[in-house]
Structures are given as structure tokens and as C-alpha cells.
Design a protein around this motif. Sequence first.
Motif, PDB file in Angstrom:
ATOM      1  N   LEU A  41       0.860  -1.185   0.000  1.00 54.70           N
ATOM      2  CA  LEU A  41       0.000   0.000   0.000  1.00 54.70           C
ATOM      3  C   LEU A  41       0.893   1.230   0.000  1.00 54.70           C
ATOM      4  N   VAL A  42       0.754   2.057  -1.018  1.00 57.12           N
ATOM      5  CA  VAL A  42       1.509   3.307  -1.129  1.00 57.12           C
ATOM      6  C   VAL A  42       0.513   4.450  -1.005  1.00 57.12           C
ATOM      7  N   ASP A  43       0.708   5.298   0.013  1.00 59.53           N
ATOM      8  CA  ASP A  43      -0.228   6.389   0.242  1.00 59.53           C
ATOM      9  C   ASP A  43       0.260   7.659  -0.437  1.00 59.53           C
ATOM     10  N   SER A  44      -0.459   8.760  -0.202  1.00 57.90           N
ATOM     11  CA  SER A  44      -0.123  10.029  -0.845  1.00 57.90           C
ATOM     12  C   SER A  44       1.182  10.622  -0.354  1.00 57.90           C
ATOM     13  N   ALA A  45       1.679  10.156   0.782  1.00 56.62           N
ATOM     14  CA  ALA A  45       2.965  10.626   1.293  1.00 56.62           C
ATOM     15  C   ALA A  45       4.133   9.813   0.770  1.00 56.62           C
ATOM     16  N   GLY A  46       3.857   8.801  -0.040  1.00 54.71           N
ATOM     17  CA  GLY A  46       4.923   7.962  -0.563  1.00 54.71           C
ATOM     18  C   GLY A  46       5.356   6.860   0.370  1.00 54.71           C
ATOM     19  N   ALA A 102      -8.522   7.207  -4.609  1.00 53.60           N
ATOM     20  CA  ALA A 102      -8.217   8.637  -4.573  1.00 53.60           C
ATOM     21  C   ALA A 102      -7.152   8.975  -3.554  1.00 53.60           C
ATOM     22  N   GLU A 103      -6.720   8.007  -2.748  1.00 54.17           N
ATOM     23  CA  GLU A 103      -5.786   8.302  -1.665  1.00 54.17           C
ATOM     24  C   GLU A 103      -4.609   7.347  -1.608  1.00 54.17           C
ATOM     25  N   VAL A 104      -4.782   6.096  -2.030  1.00 57.97           N
ATOM     26  CA  VAL A 104      -3.707   5.111  -1.916  1.00 57.97           C
ATOM     27  C   VAL A 104      -3.664   4.274  -3.185  1.00 57.97           C
ATOM     28  N   VAL A 105      -2.559   3.530  -3.309  1.00 54.42           N
ATOM     29  CA  VAL A 105      -2.369   2.582  -4.406  1.00 54.42           C
ATOM     30  C   VAL A 105      -2.028   1.235  -3.792  1.00 54.42           C
ATOM     31  N   SER A 239     -11.214  11.524  -7.727  1.00 50.67           N
ATOM     32  CA  SER A 239     -11.231  12.728  -6.889  1.00 50.67           C
ATOM     33  C   SER A 239     -12.446  13.577  -7.175  1.00 50.67           C
ATOM     34  N   ARG A 240     -12.863  13.658  -8.433  1.00 49.98           N
ATOM     35  CA  ARG A 240     -14.049  14.430  -8.785  1.00 49.98           C
ATOM     36  C   ARG A 240     -15.293  13.807  -8.164  1.00 49.98           C
ATOM     37  N   PRO A 260      -4.629  12.256   9.277  1.00 46.96           N
ATOM     38  CA  PRO A 260      -4.842  13.664   9.638  1.00 46.96           C
ATOM     39  C   PRO A 260      -4.872  14.578   8.426  1.00 46.96           C
ATOM     40  N   THR A 261      -4.382  14.125   7.297  1.00 47.24           N
ATOM     41  CA  THR A 261      -4.347  14.991   6.111  1.00 47.24           C
ATOM     42  C   THR A 261      -5.484  14.725   5.142  1.00 47.24           C
ATOM     43  N   ILE A 262      -6.293  13.673   5.384  1.00 49.68           N
ATOM     44  CA  ILE A 262      -7.342  13.310   4.425  1.00 49.68           C
ATOM     45  C   ILE A 262      -8.421  14.385   4.368  1.00 49.68           C
ATOM     46  N   GLY A 263      -8.815  14.910   5.567  1.00 52.57           N
ATOM     47  CA  GLY A 263      -9.865  15.915   5.574  1.00 52.57           C
ATOM     48  C   GLY A 263      -9.467  17.174   4.834  1.00 52.57           C
TER      49      GLY A 263
END
Length: 400
Positions: A41-46, A102-105, A239-240, A260-263
Motif C-alpha cells: 500500500l503506497v499512500d499520498s505521502a509515498g 483517490a488516496e492510496v495505491v 477525486s471528482r 490527519p491529512t485526508i480531511g
Amino acid sequence: MGMDGYVVPADPAVEMTPPPPAAVVIAAVKKKTQPATSWILVDSAGEGTILDADKHAIMHRVQIHARDLRILDPLLSYPSAILGRERAIVLNLEHIKAIITAEVVLLRDPSDENVVPVVEELQRRLPHARESQVSGENHGTQQTDVDGGEEDESPFEFRALEVALEAICSFLAARTTELETAAYPALDELTSKISSRNLDRVRKLKSAMTRLTARVQKVRDELEQLLDDDDDMADLYLSRKLASSSPTSGSGVNCFAASPTIGSKISRASRASMVTVHSDENDVEELEMLLEAYFMQIDSTLNKLTTLREYIDDTEDYINIRLDNHRNELIQLELFLSAATVCSSIYSLVAGIFGMNIPFTWNVGYGYIFIWVVVLTGILCLIVFLGIMSYARYKGLIGS
């Protein structure tokens, strides 16, 4: 009943529990025997996290159907596919089997040597936009205004999709280059020297080219099918859809662990795409440009394979022409030998006549006749041979 025939009374302290239903037993057995699959699992922070989860856990996590997850099974030979679902993109491109939200891969088999570079590229490229947005928030209103344009960059799912498309296009292009490097010298060597070894080598290369062409063609067809259907491309805008479902807050249904950054991320995405959502929900120009770029790249790879196939076909035609030429030369040689055999049979006829035990009056004292018979017979054989060759050349049976 006891050994002596007496009936043993039942112990009231022992309770007889009924057996579980067969459906419960079968479900428990299936749940125990279902193997866990390795995912990353790779999130938006890498950040990458290894997950050992079965199909039910993955289905519950990303909210997709079992038929969609079945496409990612490496034991089943499903063609390349890019499927847009309500909350995820199911990606099956050769060795890249991923689920993009929209948030992870989620990537399957992260220990595979072909998947490791994809994971590293995702970890390198995914956190860039997030870091720029965070830095813009920490440097006041001026920096926020500057970074306001950076918020219009591609959504998270498009950046992840771009990494996957770039990886698969580069992989197929590299395989094509390796095949070209091995095929062209082998074909040139075959044209200079036709041998069993060279023929077997070219046969193997042609089989490899056919398999690689089929793989490239499947990826190209999938991209072309997406480009031809705006609705399918609109389904990839996760995302749309996330912004339209929760336009003012990040309190929508989320199948992943709370972050904490999702919202704030959903709020920023909502503000950035609010005008686009309300103006035209079917605007797919950004994704169309992305897919078209990699469609041209995979089409270029397919053109290289097509050129190689044509070169192989031309080589086969050239070899067939050469073999036909050799076959014609053998036929001409056989014609020469047959004509010579016919002419030599005249000598056999004369020798048979003069070899008969028949007394002739001129057989004694006329020895010079033997020389004349031999010479005249030879001249006659030569005339017959030249006549046969002239007739064959006149009819076009032999070359000049």
C-alpha cells in the motif's frame, strides 16, 4: 450396551451438542484454506506498507466486487484492462496489477523484480504535490497564492495511473529493443547462410515476436477503447466523484485508515474542482491527453514490431526464392544427366548390335570399320544431346 449385554445408562452430566450445519462448516473451511496475498500500500505521502490480506479483506478495503479482483489473479490469464469503479481503478497491465483509489495505491506481488521499480517510482513521484501544498500552507497567504496554481495539477489517481502506464510502456519498449537487437543480425546471417542452426534461431525469435506483439496489442487496444468512450474516462475521475459526494468536508465514507491529512486534502480537492464539477462533469480532457500520450508511445512500439514482422516476412520470401532457385538448378542438372543418359544409350545400342554372334562376310579384314563406327556414333550422340538442349532452351526449361 455393556460387554455382558446390560444397557449402560446415559450420563446426565454429558451434554450432546448437535453438529454444526454443513454450510457453516464449508464456509469455515473456505475461509481457512483461502491463502493470503502479498500487497503493498503506497499512500499520498509515498509511504509503503506491506499487507498480507486475502480477497475478502481487499474487497472490503477498496469496496470492489470479486469479479474485479479476479482480473488481478496472476493464475488466470485475463487480458490487459483498466476498469473504473465507484471508488477505485482496477489496473491489470501485464505484471502491474494494482488498485488505485483517490488516496492510496495497492500493488500486488511487491517482491516481483518487475514490480519493484514501479513501487520505487510511486514512492518518488506521489508525495510531490502534497509536499508543495503543505509548504504553501506554512508560508502564509502569498505562498498560498503562488501554490494555488499547483493545486490544479493532476489528481492522485492520475499520477499513479501515469506511473503505471509509463512503467508498462517502458517495459514493452525495452523488450522490443532487445528483440530487435537479436533479430536483425540473426536474419542477416540467415540470408547469407541458410543452415538448420540459423533457421531454428530465427524460428524462436519469430515466436517471441508473435507473443510480444500480442501483449503490446492488448495494451494498445485497451487504451484505444478508453479514448473512444468518454463515459469510461469519466469513471476514472475518483477525486471528482469524491468531491461531488462530499463537497464541503472530508466526512465521506472512507474504507482506509483515518489520516490527519485526508480531511484537508478532500477540502482542497473540493475547492479546486468545484467549478469543474458544476460546469461539466464529463470533462475528460486532462485524462484524454494523458492516455493519448502513452497511446502514441505504445503505438510506436507496435509499429516497431510490425516493421520487424515485415522484415522477417521479407527474409522468408527471399529464402524461399533462393530455395526455389536451387531446386530449379537441381532440375536442370537432372535434365542434363537425363539427356546424357539417352545419348549414351546409343553407344549401348551399337555395341549390342556389333556384339552379336552373327557371322558377317565383311567382319574379317575390315578392322578400320570399328574406328569409323565409334567416331560416327559419337558424332550422332553429340548431335542428339545438342538437339535436346536446344529444344529445352527453346521451351524455357533451362536458363541461358
